[in-house]
Enzyme design. Structure first.
Site, short mmCIF file in Angstrom:
data_model
loop_
_atom_site.label_atom_id
_atom_site.label_comp_id
_atom_site.label_asym_id
_atom_site.label_seq_id
_atom_site.Cartn_x
_atom_site.Cartn_y
_atom_site.Cartn_z
N SER A 1 3.56 -6.73 5.46
CA SER A 1 3.13 -7.49 4.19
C SER A 1 1.79 -6.62 3.76
CB SER A 1 2.70 -8.95 4.26
OG SER A 1 2.25 -9.18 3.06
N ASN B 1 6.09 -15.17 3.04
CA ASN B 1 6.28 -15.03 1.38
C ASN B 1 6.55 -16.58 0.69
OD1 ASN B 1 6.30 -12.47 1.96
ND2 ASN B 1 7.94 -11.87 0.88
N GLU C 1 3.08 -17.65 0.40
CA GLU C 1 2.52 -16.72 -0.84
C GLU C 1 2.94 -17.51 -2.14
OE1 GLU C 1 3.22 -12.71 -0.35
OE2 GLU C 1 4.09 -12.64 -2.46
#
Ligand code: NDP
Length: 472
Positions: free
Chosen positions: A132, A190, A193
């Site tokens: 990432s 994610n 995120e």
């Protein structure tokens, strides 16, 4: 010719930057790409950066494999899905027992588990690695989440540790578990995120529509927040995005960008994983749903014509409450993400180290923040419990949930959508309530399906003799 320490296939944005990062850290990297043009571009770039001495560019796959020191560690950084399987098939006849394939794309964790299991009996170690940090991270230090063949991980450990982001000198890279563990952790990263970004966007909506603030004023607030408990990469870049001006018109760029969010699937995968395992992850699910609704632009335009413009009332929300609401929402979404990781760890016997995961997310990745340092410290102290039960976060939530409540209430009455913040609040309220309302659900389930219910002191699979209804 000396052999390369590591090989890398796939020289698009991520692969070429990772390869330059490896070369810069003093390791020799052999590179290859399906189409020759990207190899030419890479050679030029490596030359321009003075890194040619640490790179070997090979246009032929067999020569590329032969250029890597045995036991070989070969990174694949190609498009996720079928291209990864195709690449593995092409590589296999060229590899020897003990070599390893390190797949660093955004792969579905179950694909990684399948590939790991099929290569193990063939003596090839398979590592599924979440990377990432986007292009910038790949070049200067990403967060690296390693899963798969532990034995072969040690062959590549030095290189991956060297290229990873550092937090107080500690590399943001760790081996997390067998099979698809690394890719699963990246998927949940994610998902978190998505929730983080959505809640920031919702708060921006309150500032814009409720408080009548212009982009520069919003940017100023996010910049201020970035010096406090919300200090994070996403809050920092939010200020930059809000400050940017469109070159041809001179207008704030944010006012010209169409309000339709894209998604590549990892957020959805986290929500699906949570649902599959029965772990409530409403903030992540809300964030995925909000992106999907954003894509329905034409339908939204028609609906607004039918229902009228939102009132956008309740303009007396305090900025301090907005800040605390965002912090509370964030704590809930991380609590949910970590709960998903914990359950997946149990189900797959991965033994995921939650404190280590929080640590390797402190730098390099998109959700990096001050808050993760606090979280790592909290997880290091004790059991792997829901973050809402960890003393440091209990203290914050006891105060911050009141601000979250004020903002969500104002949103409901003022007609601002707060999909993710309200999902976080409802989760918190459900989680901290000892007497819920599922007693009614159990009664209903027994009524129509004889599913049974529990009464304290009388047993678990009890039934009632319900009266017939006209419909039954
Ligand atoms: P892309 O996902 O755009 O993939 C392009 C690369 O894949 C090219 O090297 C291309 O080769 C190769 N490729 C595609 N199909 C095949 C095939 N059938 N056989 C061999 N090679 C193939 O590249 P990115 O650099 O953006 O991403 C790489 C991986 O990293 C993806 O899994 C992505 O999801 C993940 N990722 C990306 C991030 C980002 O910010 N971009 C961040 C984190 C992870 P060719 O040049 O010949 O077409």
């Amino acid at each position: 010719m000396s052999f390369a320490d590591i090989g890398l296939i796939g020289l698009a944005v991520m692969g070429s930057n990772l390869a330059l990062n490896i070369a810069e850290k003093g390791y020799k990297v052999a590179v290859h790409n399906r189409s020759a043009g990207r190899i030419d571009d890479f050679v030029r770039e490596a030359e321009a950066e003075g890194l040619s001495g640490n790179t070997i560019a090979e246009y032929d796959l067999a020569e590329f494999v032969a250029a890597v020191k045995k036991p070989r560690s070969i990174i694949i950084m190609v498009k996720a899905g079928a291209p990864v399987d195709a690449m593995i098939e092409q590589l296999l006849p060229l590899l020897d027992t003990g070599d390893s394939i390190i797949e660093c794309g955004n792969s579905l964790h179950s694909d990684t588990t399948r590939r790991f299991a099929s290569l193990k009996p063939r003596g090839i170690g398979y590592l599924g690695v979440g990377v990432s940090g986007g292009e910038e991270g790949a070049r200067h230090g990403p967060s690296i989440m390693v899963g798969g063949a532990k034995e072969q991980w040690h062959n590549a450990e030095k290189v991956l540790m060297a290229i990873a982001a550092k937090f107080d000198g500690e590399p943001c890279c760790a081996y997390l578990g067998e099979g698809g563990a690394g890719h699963f952790v990246k998927t949940i990263h994610n998902g978190i995120e998505y929730a983080d970004m959505q809640m920031i966007a919702e708060v921006y909506g309150v500032m814009r529509d409720g408080l009548g603030m212009n982009p520069a004023e919003c940017a100023e607030i996010f910049r201020k927040w970035n010096k406090g408990p919300l200090d994070s990469y996403l809050v920092e870049i939010t200020a930059h995005v809000l400050d940017a001006r469109d070159v041809p018109t001179g207008r704030p760029l944010i006012e010209l960008i169409v309000d339709k969010a894209g998604q590549k699937g990892t957020g959805r995968w986290s929500a699906i994983a949570a649902q599959d395992m029965g772990v409530p992850a409403t903030a992540i699910e809300g964030a995925v749903a909000a992106r999907s609704i954003s894509a329905l632009k034409q339908e939204r335009i028609k609906a607004e014509m039918i229902y009228g413009k939102p009132a956008y009332g309740q303009s007396d929300i305090a900025l301090d409450d907005l800040e605390m609401a965002l912090l509370a929402g964030k704590i809930v979404s991380y609590a949910q993400g970590f709960a998903v990781l914990q359950k997946a760890s149990e189900e797959n016997s991965w033994g995921l180290p939650l404190a280590t995961i929080a640590k390797i997310w402190r730098a390099g990745c998109i959700i990096r923040s001050k808050f993760l340092d606090q979280m790592a410290a909290a997880y290091e102290k004790g059991d792997n419990v829901n973050l809402l039960m960890v003393p440091d976060f209990i203290d914050i939530m006891k105060k911050a949930h009141k601000s979250l409540r004020k903002v969500v209430a104002a949103g409901a009455l003022g007609e601002y959508p707060l999909m993710c913040l309200s999902a976080s609040l409802s989760y918190f309220d459900s989680y901290r309530q000892s007497l819920g309302t599922a007693n009614l659900i159990q009664g209903q389930r027994d009524f129509f399906g004889a599913h049974g219910f529990e009464i304290d002191g009388r047993g678990e699979d009890l039934h009632f003799d319900w009266p017939p209804t006209l419909d039954t």
